[in-house]
Write a protein that holds these residues in place. Structure first.
Motif, PDB file in Angstrom:
ATOM      1  N   ASN A 124       1.564   7.295  -4.716  1.00  8.00           N
ATOM      2  CA  ASN A 124       1.015   7.573  -3.377  1.00  8.00           C
ATOM      3  C   ASN A 124       2.022   7.306  -2.263  1.00  8.00           C
ATOM      4  N   MET A 125       2.845   6.265  -2.413  1.00  7.26           N
ATOM      5  CA  MET A 125       3.786   5.945  -1.323  1.00  7.26           C
ATOM      6  C   MET A 125       4.929   6.971  -1.233  1.00  7.26           C
ATOM      7  N   HIS A 126       5.277   7.597  -2.358  1.00 13.39           N
ATOM      8  CA  HIS A 126       6.267   8.686  -2.310  1.00 13.39           C
ATOM      9  C   HIS A 126       5.693   9.815  -1.435  1.00 13.39           C
ATOM     10  N   LEU A 127       4.385  10.076  -1.651  1.00 13.10           N
ATOM     11  CA  LEU A 127       3.766  11.235  -0.999  1.00 13.10           C
ATOM     12  C   LEU A 127       3.502  10.981   0.480  1.00 13.10           C
ATOM     13  N   THR A 128       2.987   9.781   0.813  1.00 13.29           N
ATOM     14  CA  THR A 128       2.734   9.510   2.241  1.00 13.29           C
ATOM     15  C   THR A 128       4.069   9.441   2.988  1.00 13.29           C
ATOM     16  N   GLY A 129       5.112   8.987   2.316  1.00 16.45           N
ATOM     17  CA  GLY A 129       6.440   8.950   2.935  1.00 16.45           C
ATOM     18  C   GLY A 129       6.926  10.356   3.255  1.00 16.45           C
ATOM     19  N   LEU A 130       6.761  11.269   2.312  1.00 15.78           N
ATOM     20  CA  LEU A 130       7.185  12.660   2.561  1.00 15.78           C
ATOM     21  C   LEU A 130       6.345  13.298   3.660  1.00 15.78           C
ATOM     22  N   GLU A 131       5.057  12.945   3.688  1.00 17.09           N
ATOM     23  CA  GLU A 131       4.190  13.461   4.768  1.00 17.09           C
ATOM     24  C   GLU A 131       4.688  12.962   6.122  1.00 17.09           C
ATOM     25  N   ALA A 132       5.096  11.689   6.158  1.00 19.62           N
ATOM     26  CA  ALA A 132       5.615  11.132   7.419  1.00 19.62           C
ATOM     27  C   ALA A 132       6.874  11.891   7.865  1.00 19.62           C
ATOM     28  N   LEU A 133       7.599  12.460   6.893  1.00 18.16           N
ATOM     29  CA  LEU A 133       8.804  13.247   7.236  1.00 18.16           C
ATOM     30  C   LEU A 133       8.438  14.708   7.530  1.00 18.16           C
ATOM     31  N   ILE A 156       9.027   4.900   8.157  1.00 16.41           N
ATOM     32  CA  ILE A 156       8.151   4.822   6.980  1.00 16.41           C
ATOM     33  C   ILE A 156       8.047   3.354   6.578  1.00 16.41           C
ATOM     34  N   TYR A 157       6.816   2.897   6.440  1.00 10.01           N
ATOM     35  CA  TYR A 157       6.594   1.505   6.011  1.00 10.01           C
ATOM     36  C   TYR A 157       5.971   1.532   4.621  1.00 10.01           C
ATOM     37  N   PHE A 158       6.599   0.849   3.668  1.00  9.17           N
ATOM     38  CA  PHE A 158       6.036   0.761   2.314  1.00  9.17           C
ATOM     39  C   PHE A 158       5.097  -0.446   2.230  1.00  9.17           C
ATOM     40  N   ASP A 159       3.867  -0.238   1.761  1.00  6.67           N
ATOM     41  CA  ASP A 159       2.948  -1.368   1.579  1.00  6.67           C
ATOM     42  C   ASP A 159       3.506  -2.378   0.588  1.00  6.67           C
ATOM     43  N   ILE A 160       4.140  -1.837  -0.459  1.00  5.96           N
ATOM     44  CA  ILE A 160       4.755  -2.668  -1.507  1.00  5.96           C
ATOM     45  C   ILE A 160       6.168  -2.103  -1.665  1.00  5.96           C
ATOM     46  N   PRO A 161       7.185  -2.962  -1.879  1.00  5.46           N
ATOM     47  CA  PRO A 161       8.508  -2.367  -2.120  1.00  5.46           C
ATOM     48  C   PRO A 161       8.474  -1.542  -3.403  1.00  5.46           C
ATOM     49  N   THR A 162       8.802  -0.278  -3.313  1.00  8.12           N
ATOM     50  CA  THR A 162       8.802   0.588  -4.499  1.00  8.12           C
ATOM     51  C   THR A 162      10.227   1.097  -4.736  1.00  8.12           C
TER      52      THR A 162
END
Ligand code: EPU
Length: 417
Positions: A124-133, A156-162
């Motif tokens: 999910n964080m890969h996807l929300t990050g791309l959406e933010a871009l 982009i802020y990661f909830d958990i470091p991924t």
């Protein structure tokens, strides 16, 4: 299917050389998609996962040349933007092609990786990050489809470091318009290795190795040569094996700075660890003291060393607690260790209590994932009698010639075809 047969009881002794890091090589090879030219890799480990990412890039149209320890990837011929299920299902890290594809071609379709033995492992964080871009993301029939005319830099802020999430977005942001800032980014050495390579290709990146990474987008990236860093988890696996067998092993071609969390825990068990610039020596003469660990993002104790360390604790003096805080199901090896006579109880799914026993006994056991298989090999090396490990294809994904390396250290180990 291959099996590994081990007759335990020999202290390891001698020298072993560490291969290139799988988890550094995978994002670096995926970064070839960003370049309308060639990347030349050296110190490439000969592993199933490396083969999988190469096959995926070839399917996208890249032309690859393989020679021992080397790989050349020419991304100029890439014409396909779809990473198919059959290729992605073999290796979750295939998700690393998503960011580069959408950054260079404005369009990517990548099969959604499923869960794996060690946990659900969402992206999910890969996807929300791309959406933010600025990408639009659709999930359709098991595929992620991402589209953007040109990605646009953002915070982009990661909830958990991924780890792979940071890598995917760092790669995507290199070709975006404007500046991207990744906050709460992962700090693993593999992230620094990727940033260094991208900088050599012409990217503008600062802060890799810290929790805040800034990437100023550029129009294009260029060809370069990339030497893969040594594998810190392979290094750690040989360190634990040397200590567990009461051996004396010089581990060459490694980066001791990358495995500090393990070094301090191994020293606490009573093992002697001498570090040099690009090698380290591990020996143990006294009984193993029990030590507690909690897995954490880098520079904490790596989850990828938890299974191996558990094996060491099965023969320690006294009791220890292992807290797995990264993945929700990463104790499958414990059940196999129990069959070898270990005393382990699991509570709450992610806490293991281990009471040391005098010895493990050889048994027929089964590997469930990559690092679990390494822990079972170490168990076989210290057990009394013969151990036969099945499903070693898990191990072949990430350890190069492991039985040959252990055999050169005096272990009685062989592969049965
Ligand atoms: N997570 C989410 N959402 C996301 C991404 C991650 O909730 O979008 C969670 C995960 O479920 C996990 C945590 O975040 O609880 C950290 O996962 P991370 O994304 O960092 O893991 P990864 O990038 O999928 C890499 C390594 C793994 C290693 C982990 C943790 C590669 C190719 N893989 O996985 O390596 O265990 O980081 O250090 O770099 C291995 O080599 O055996 C292996 C599993």
């Amino acid at each position: 299917m291959d099996k590994i047969k081990i007759v335990g009881g020999t202290p390891l002794s001698g020298e072993v050389t560490i291969s290139g890091a799988k988890n550094a090589a995978l994002p670096l090879i995926a970064s070839s998609i960003l370049v309308n030219g060639k990347l030349n890799f050296t110190n490439v480990p000969n592993l199933m996962d490396i083969n999988s990412i190469r096959l995926l890039l070839e399917d996208l149209g890249a032309s690859c040349k393989v020679s021992p320890g080397c790989l050349e990837v020419d991304g100029s011929s890439i014409h396909k933007i779809e990473a198919e299920y059959d290729l992605v299902r073999k290796m979750r890290a295939s998700i690393l092609v998503l960011g580069p594809l959408v950054a260079r071609f404005g369009h990517a379709k990548v099969s959604l990786p499923g869960g794996c033995a060690i946990g659900a492992r969402p992206v999910n964080m890969h996807l929300t990050g791309l959406e933010a871009l600025g990408a639009t993301i659709n999930l359709d029939h098991g595929y992620i489809e991402a589209k953007a005319d040109r990605l646009i830099g953002n915070e982009i802020y990661f909830d958990i470091p991924t780890v792979t999430g940071t890598e995917n977005l760092m790669m995507a942001a290199t070709l975006a318009k404007g500046t991207t800032v990744l906050r709460n980014a992962a700090r693993e050495p593999e992230i620094i290795a990727l940033a260094d390579a991208l900088i050599n290709m012409g990217a503008k990146i600062t802060g890799a190795g810290t929790t805040i990474i800034a990437i100023e987008g550029v129009q294009s990236l260029n060809s370069c040569e990339i030497d893969i860093i040594p594998d810190r988890i392979e290094t750690g696996t040989f360190m634990v094996a040397a200590a567990a067998t009461g051996g004396d092993v010089l581990i060459k071609g490694c980066m001791p700075d990358h495995i500090g969390g393990l070094i301090s825990k191994l020293k606490a068990t009573g093992a002697i660890v001498d570090t040099f610039e690009d090698s380290l020596r591990v020996k143990r003469k006294t009984p193993i003291k029990s030590v507690d660990i909690k897995t954490l993002p880098y520079p904490g104790f790596p989850t990828d060393m938890q299974a191996q360390f558990m094996t060491l604790m099965t023969i320690a003096d006294g009791s220890s607690i292992i807290h797995e805080s990264i993945f929700e199901n990463r104790f499958i090896h414990a059940n196999e260790l129990l069959r070898m006579g270990a005393d382990i109880s699991i509570s709450g799914g992610n806490i293991a209590s281990i009471r040391g026993v005098d010895k493990l006994q050889g048994a027929e056991i089964m590997a469930s994932d990559l690092r679990a298989s390494a822990s079972l090999v170490i168990a076989g090396l210290i057990a009394e009698g013969t151990t036969v490990i099945s499903r070693v294809y898990h191990m072949d994904r990430g350890y190069e010639a492991i039985e040959k390396k252990f055999s050169s250290l005096g272990a009685n180990i062989k592969r049965i075809k």
